[in-house]
Design a protein around this motif. Sequence first.
Motif, PDB file in Angstrom:
ATOM      1  N   GLU A  11      26.100 -29.608 -12.654  1.00  0.00           N
ATOM      2  CA  GLU A  11      26.814 -29.101 -13.406  1.00  0.00           C
ATOM      3  C   GLU A  11      28.485 -28.647 -13.016  1.00  0.00           C
ATOM      4  O   GLU A  11      29.612 -29.200 -13.699  1.00  0.00           O
ATOM      5  CB  GLU A  11      26.265 -28.779 -14.539  1.00  0.00           C
ATOM      6  N   GLU A  14      30.997 -31.011 -12.853  1.00  0.00           N
ATOM      7  CA  GLU A  14      31.134 -32.144 -14.040  1.00  0.00           C
ATOM      8  C   GLU A  14      32.705 -31.699 -14.741  1.00  0.00           C
ATOM      9  O   GLU A  14      33.016 -31.009 -14.825  1.00  0.00           O
ATOM     10  CB  GLU A  14      30.415 -32.166 -14.393  1.00  0.00           C
ATOM     11  N   GLN A  15      33.665 -32.650 -15.230  1.00  0.00           N
ATOM     12  CA  GLN A  15      34.182 -32.363 -16.464  1.00  0.00           C
ATOM     13  C   GLN A  15      33.887 -33.367 -17.182  1.00  0.00           C
ATOM     14  O   GLN A  15      33.500 -34.442 -17.762  1.00  0.00           O
ATOM     15  CB  GLN A  15      35.460 -33.599 -15.589  1.00  0.00           C
ATOM     16  N   HIS A  16      34.439 -32.305 -18.386  1.00  0.00           N
ATOM     17  CA  HIS A  16      33.802 -32.428 -19.832  1.00  0.00           C
ATOM     18  C   HIS A  16      35.801 -32.625 -20.851  1.00  0.00           C
ATOM     19  O   HIS A  16      35.736 -31.174 -21.075  1.00  0.00           O
ATOM     20  CB  HIS A  16      33.481 -31.356 -20.357  1.00  0.00           C
ATOM     21  N   CYS A  18      37.820 -32.138 -23.692  1.00  0.00           N
ATOM     22  CA  CYS A  18      37.743 -32.726 -25.473  1.00  0.00           C
ATOM     23  C   CYS A  18      38.343 -34.438 -25.469  1.00  0.00           C
ATOM     24  O   CYS A  18      39.583 -34.816 -24.957  1.00  0.00           O
ATOM     25  CB  CYS A  18      39.032 -31.956 -25.379  1.00  0.00           C
ATOM     26  N   THR A  28      34.809 -27.268 -17.449  1.00  0.00           N
ATOM     27  CA  THR A  28      34.334 -27.005 -15.787  1.00  0.00           C
ATOM     28  C   THR A  28      32.575 -26.869 -16.561  1.00  0.00           C
ATOM     29  O   THR A  28      31.734 -27.297 -15.672  1.00  0.00           O
ATOM     30  CB  THR A  28      34.174 -27.155 -15.212  1.00  0.00           C
ATOM     31  N   HIS A  29      32.097 -26.724 -17.478  1.00  0.00           N
ATOM     32  CA  HIS A  29      31.209 -26.158 -18.462  1.00  0.00           C
ATOM     33  C   HIS A  29      30.938 -26.728 -19.508  1.00  0.00           C
ATOM     34  O   HIS A  29      31.875 -26.752 -20.235  1.00  0.00           O
ATOM     35  CB  HIS A  29      30.793 -24.313 -19.060  1.00  0.00           C
ATOM     36  N   LEU A  30      29.944 -27.712 -20.039  1.00  0.00           N
ATOM     37  CA  LEU A  30      29.348 -28.211 -20.971  1.00  0.00           C
ATOM     38  C   LEU A  30      29.571 -26.609 -22.820  1.00  0.00           C
ATOM     39  O   LEU A  30      30.171 -27.132 -23.734  1.00  0.00           O
ATOM     40  CB  LEU A  30      28.448 -28.941 -21.158  1.00  0.00           C
ATOM     41  N   LEU A  33      33.197 -25.978 -23.219  1.00  0.00           N
ATOM     42  CA  LEU A  33      33.873 -27.563 -24.280  1.00  0.00           C
ATOM     43  C   LEU A  33      33.479 -27.512 -26.083  1.00  0.00           C
ATOM     44  O   LEU A  33      34.100 -27.151 -27.011  1.00  0.00           O
ATOM     45  CB  LEU A  33      33.274 -28.938 -23.632  1.00  0.00           C
ATOM     46  N   GLN A  34      32.038 -26.529 -26.066  1.00  0.00           N
ATOM     47  CA  GLN A  34      31.022 -26.670 -27.563  1.00  0.00           C
ATOM     48  C   GLN A  34      32.063 -25.631 -28.182  1.00  0.00           C
ATOM     49  O   GLN A  34      32.380 -26.130 -29.449  1.00  0.00           O
ATOM     50  CB  GLN A  34      30.212 -26.420 -27.397  1.00  0.00           C
TER      51      GLN A  34
END
Length: 94
Positions: A11, A14-16, A18, A28-30, A33-34
């Motif tokens: 994880e 991964e790229q998250h 906006c 880099t962490h969901l 982003l949240q």
Amino acid sequence: PRSPAPHSSPEDKEQHPCLKPDCSKIFTHLHKLQRHYRDAHGKPQYDCPFPSCTRKGTKGFSRRDNMRQHHRLVHNELLALGESPECGMRKASF
């Protein structure tokens, strides 16, 4: 003997991004982003309790700790430790 766990998980790679228009933040962490969505794009819930401060309404704070920090740094005052968690929080309008 077991080898040590890796320091990064799949994880982490991964790229998250906006997805809001005019926002180019990538996480880099969901969970980060949240938190960004809540803090940067959510509705502010806390007003500064300082009477003449303009940080109220849409210019308020989405997190209580940020409102308390603002009050301490900008108004040079500590909010009372015994205050209720709702202090400065607006009622939701339905």
